[in-house]
Design an enzyme around this catalytic site. Sequence first.
Site, PDB file in Angstrom:
ATOM      1  N   ARG A   1      -0.770   4.790  13.320  1.00  0.00           N
ATOM      2  CA  ARG A   1       0.413   4.669  14.168  1.00  0.00           C
ATOM      3  C   ARG A   1      -0.006   4.746  15.638  1.00  0.00           C
ATOM      4  O   ARG A   1      -0.851   5.571  15.993  1.00  0.00           O
ATOM      5  CB  ARG A   1       1.421   5.791  13.854  1.00  0.00           C
TER       6      ARG A   1
ATOM      7  N   LYS B   1       5.932  -5.844  11.665  1.00  0.00           N
ATOM      8  CA  LYS B   1       5.110  -6.247  10.531  1.00  0.00           C
ATOM      9  C   LYS B   1       5.523  -7.628  10.040  1.00  0.00           C
ATOM     10  O   LYS B   1       6.679  -7.885   9.742  1.00  0.00           O
ATOM     11  CB  LYS B   1       5.227  -5.232   9.399  1.00  0.00           C
TER      12      LYS B   1
ATOM     13  N   ARG C   1       0.829  -1.207   0.000  1.00  0.00           N
ATOM     14  CA  ARG C   1       0.000   0.000   0.000  1.00  0.00           C
ATOM     15  C   ARG C   1       0.853   1.241   0.000  1.00  0.00           C
ATOM     16  O   ARG C   1       2.014   1.227   0.341  1.00  0.00           O
ATOM     17  CB  ARG C   1      -0.922   0.005   1.227  1.00  0.00           C
TER      18      ARG C   1
END
Length: 326
Positions: free
Chosen positions: A321, A185, A120
Site C-alpha cells: 500500500r 486496479k 490473491r
Amino acid sequence: MLSTLLSMMSDGQFHSGEKLGESLGVSRAAVWKSLSRLEKEGFPIQRVRGKGYRIPKGAVLFDLDAIQQHLPTDIATYWQWHLYPSIDSTNAEAQRLMASAGGHQPLVCIAEQQSAGRGRRGRTWVSPYGQNIYMTLVEPFSNGAQGLEGLSLIVGIVLADTLESCGYPQVRLKWPNDLLLENRKLAGILIEIAGDLTSDCVAVIGVGINVLMRAEAGAQIDQAWTSLLQAPGQGELDRNKLVATFAQKLLLAMREFRRSGFQVFIPEWEKRDAWLGQSVSVVSGANVLNGVHRGISERGALRLQTAEGEMLVSGGEVSLRVNNAP
C-alpha cells in the site's frame, strides 16, 4: 445468435432493432430480448429511441478462430485452446484438464463468465458475462518452483506491454502482481504451481483484465478499480485481439526467461513501477512494515528501505500500500 449480433454491432455505431432482426432472420422483439438479457448483466449497451442500439467498438464475444487468426501459426498451435461460456474458475478448470490428460501440456482456458473467480489472498474476482478477460495459461517448466521466482512480475510486464501496444500507455505495475490505471486496479495475476516442485512442474498463470465493466457491474468490488472502457483515449476493446496479443508476447517472454532468467526483465518492471521511490507499507496479516520502495531484486523481491536498512520482501500473502494515497 448473440455472438453474431454483437459482431454486427461492433463498429460502435447505432443499429436499429428492426434492421438487425432482418439481417438475422428474427423479429425485432428477439433482438430486444437478447440485448436486454445481456444488458441486465452489466454489458455496456446504449439504447436511444429512434436510433436503436450501440455498443463500444470492438465489444464482441470470444471466438477461438478469431483469436488464432491474430496469431502466427506456430504460436496458435503451441497451446490447446479451451473456451467456456461459463466456468467456476479458469485456473481450476486448467488444473482439472491437466489431471484428466495426465500430462503437462501447454494449454489456455478462457471463459465469458466465472462463478467462482479467484484473486490473491482469497479474494473473489468479480466476473460478469462477456465483459472482461478471464484466462489461464498453463506453461511447463523443468527447473522446479525455485527457478520460477519473478514469474508473476514477468507476466505483469507482458500484460502492461500488451495494453500499451493496444492503446493504453498509462498502465502501471504494482508489486507483486497487479496492474493499475490512474491508481485504480485494472488487472490482476494469480499464479499457482503444480507438479514436482523440485523438477518438472507447470505454472498455472491466471489473468483477469477489466475490459468493458461499468461502475454498476463492479459494485461488489471492495477496492478502487477501473476498466479499459473507462480509460482515457480510444484503445482496443476487442477481447479476441487483446488475448492474442498477450499470448504471443507471453510465449516470447517465457522463452527469454528460460534463456536468461528474471534479471533481464528488471529494467522493464522498474520503468512501469507505479510506486517506485514512494513511502509504502507492506501488510502481512497483523504485521506491517513501513519504508521506501527502492525497486525489485534479481529474484523479484521488493526492496524496502526501512529505518533499520534495506529489507527484501517476497511475494505471497502480502499486500503493498502506498502511504501518501489520497
